[in-house]
Design a protein around this motif. Structure first.
Motif, PDB file in Angstrom:
ATOM      1  N   ALA A   1       0.835  -1.209   0.000  1.00  0.00           N
ATOM      2  CA  ALA A   1       0.000   0.000   0.000  1.00  0.00           C
ATOM      3  C   ALA A   1       0.866   1.254   0.000  1.00  0.00           C
ATOM      4  O   ALA A   1       0.575   2.229  -0.705  1.00  0.00           O
ATOM      5  CB  ALA A   1      -0.933  -0.013   1.205  1.00  0.00           C
ATOM      6  N   SER A   2       1.928   1.235   0.771  1.00  0.00           N
ATOM      7  CA  SER A   2       2.846   2.377   0.829  1.00  0.00           C
ATOM      8  C   SER A   2       3.531   2.580  -0.524  1.00  0.00           C
ATOM      9  O   SER A   2       3.662   3.714  -0.997  1.00  0.00           O
ATOM     10  CB  SER A   2       3.883   2.149   1.925  1.00  0.00           C
ATOM     11  OG  SER A   2       4.815   3.193   1.942  1.00  0.00           O
TER      12      SER A   2
ATOM     13  N   VAL B   1       3.313   5.906  -2.980  1.00  0.00           N
ATOM     14  CA  VAL B   1       4.494   6.605  -3.489  1.00  0.00           C
ATOM     15  C   VAL B   1       4.452   6.651  -5.008  1.00  0.00           C
ATOM     16  O   VAL B   1       4.760   7.686  -5.615  1.00  0.00           O
ATOM     17  CB  VAL B   1       5.791   5.927  -2.979  1.00  0.00           C
ATOM     18  CG1 VAL B   1       7.009   6.435  -3.729  1.00  0.00           C
ATOM     19  CG2 VAL B   1       5.959   6.148  -1.489  1.00  0.00           C
ATOM     20  N   ALA B   2       4.074   5.558  -5.648  1.00  0.00           N
ATOM     21  CA  ALA B   2       3.977   5.521  -7.107  1.00  0.00           C
ATOM     22  C   ALA B   2       2.935   6.522  -7.600  1.00  0.00           C
ATOM     23  O   ALA B   2       3.138   7.192  -8.622  1.00  0.00           O
ATOM     24  CB  ALA B   2       3.639   4.115  -7.579  1.00  0.00           C
ATOM     25  N   LYS B   3       1.834   6.646  -6.869  1.00  0.00           N
ATOM     26  CA  LYS B   3       0.779   7.589  -7.251  1.00  0.00           C
ATOM     27  C   LYS B   3       1.292   9.023  -7.135  1.00  0.00           C
ATOM     28  O   LYS B   3       1.017   9.867  -7.989  1.00  0.00           O
ATOM     29  CB  LYS B   3      -0.437   7.377  -6.354  1.00  0.00           C
ATOM     30  CG  LYS B   3      -1.642   8.183  -6.740  1.00  0.00           C
ATOM     31  CD  LYS B   3      -2.814   7.842  -5.844  1.00  0.00           C
ATOM     32  CE  LYS B   3      -4.003   8.702  -6.160  1.00  0.00           C
ATOM     33  NZ  LYS B   3      -5.113   8.445  -5.245  1.00  0.00           N
ATOM     34  N   LEU B   4       2.034   9.316  -6.077  1.00  0.00           N
ATOM     35  CA  LEU B   4       2.599  10.657  -5.891  1.00  0.00           C
ATOM     36  C   LEU B   4       3.661  10.971  -6.943  1.00  0.00           C
ATOM     37  O   LEU B   4       3.829  12.122  -7.337  1.00  0.00           O
ATOM     38  CB  LEU B   4       3.202  10.795  -4.493  1.00  0.00           C
ATOM     39  CG  LEU B   4       2.224  10.835  -3.333  1.00  0.00           C
ATOM     40  CD1 LEU B   4       2.978  10.799  -1.999  1.00  0.00           C
ATOM     41  CD2 LEU B   4       1.360  12.080  -3.407  1.00  0.00           C
ATOM     42  N   ALA B   5       4.385   9.968  -7.404  1.00  0.00           N
ATOM     43  CA  ALA B   5       5.467  10.178  -8.362  1.00  0.00           C
ATOM     44  C   ALA B   5       4.982  10.275  -9.802  1.00  0.00           C
ATOM     45  O   ALA B   5       5.753  10.640 -10.694  1.00  0.00           O
ATOM     46  CB  ALA B   5       6.473   9.043  -8.238  1.00  0.00           C
ATOM     47  N   GLU B   6       3.701   9.982 -10.038  1.00  0.00           N
ATOM     48  CA  GLU B   6       3.154  10.032 -11.391  1.00  0.00           C
ATOM     49  C   GLU B   6       3.299  11.425 -11.984  1.00  0.00           C
ATOM     50  O   GLU B   6       2.897  12.411 -11.382  1.00  0.00           O
ATOM     51  CB  GLU B   6       1.664   9.663 -11.346  1.00  0.00           C
ATOM     52  CG  GLU B   6       1.311   8.414 -12.081  1.00  0.00           C
ATOM     53  CD  GLU B   6      -0.160   8.072 -11.916  1.00  0.00           C
ATOM     54  OE1 GLU B   6      -1.021   8.945 -12.180  1.00  0.00           O
ATOM     55  OE2 GLU B   6      -0.428   6.943 -11.488  1.00  0.00           O
ATOM     56  N   GLY B   7       3.897  11.487 -13.186  1.00  0.00           N
ATOM     57  CA  GLY B   7       4.025  12.754 -13.888  1.00  0.00           C
ATOM     58  C   GLY B   7       5.119  13.652 -13.335  1.00  0.00           C
ATOM     59  O   GLY B   7       5.261  14.791 -13.783  1.00  0.00           O
TER      60      GLY B   7
END
Length: 142
Positions: free
Chosen positions: A115-116, A120-126
């Protein structure tokens, strides 16, 4: 940990089978719930056997199973001695096996890590890295 003596390992396996079969067929304690003998460890001289078990149910049922195993210990020891033809039957100690709880704990930790990582992957998108794409120094050949 050294490799156990093959004779002791075989005896431990036989004790596991005898204890499991005896619990299933002969022990009629109402407190004894669904119990599984997972492992038996013997000392090098085969005088003491530690029997690991798992029990199903809530805390009260697991405690009842532990009490039933403790009260049946003498009968189980004599049965082991008779069935296996031992001059000295090993003393028995029942220990709850922590493997299921440990496995659940590891699964919970892995789920939290996944989940963590997803967060992090979602925040790093774009986003682009700060500085150069390859931040490592390269030694140029002369």
């Amino acid at each position: 940990m050294s490799t156990p003596n093959p004779r002791v390992a075989k005896l431990a396996d036989q004790i596991r089978e005898v204890v499991a079969g005896t619990l299933e067929r002969r022990v009629k304690a109402p407190r004894l719930g669904f119990v599984t003998i997972t492992e038996v460890r013997l000392t090098g001289d085969s005088r003491e056997a530690t029997i690991f078990y798992t029990a199903m149910g809530d805390a009260q049922q697991v405690a009842g199973t532990a009490a039933a195993l403790e009260s049946a210990k003498g009968m189980l020891r004599s049965t082991v001695g008779k069935r296996l033809g031992l001059r000295y039957a090993p003393s028995l100690e029942f220990v709850p096996d922590a493997t299921p709880e440990t496995a659940k704990n590891i699964e919970d930790l892995l789920a939290r890590a996944a989940a963590s990582d997803a967060e992090v992957a979602k925040l790093a998108e774009g986003k682009a890295p700060a500085g150069e794409a390859d931040p490592y120094r390269k030694h140029e050949e002369e």
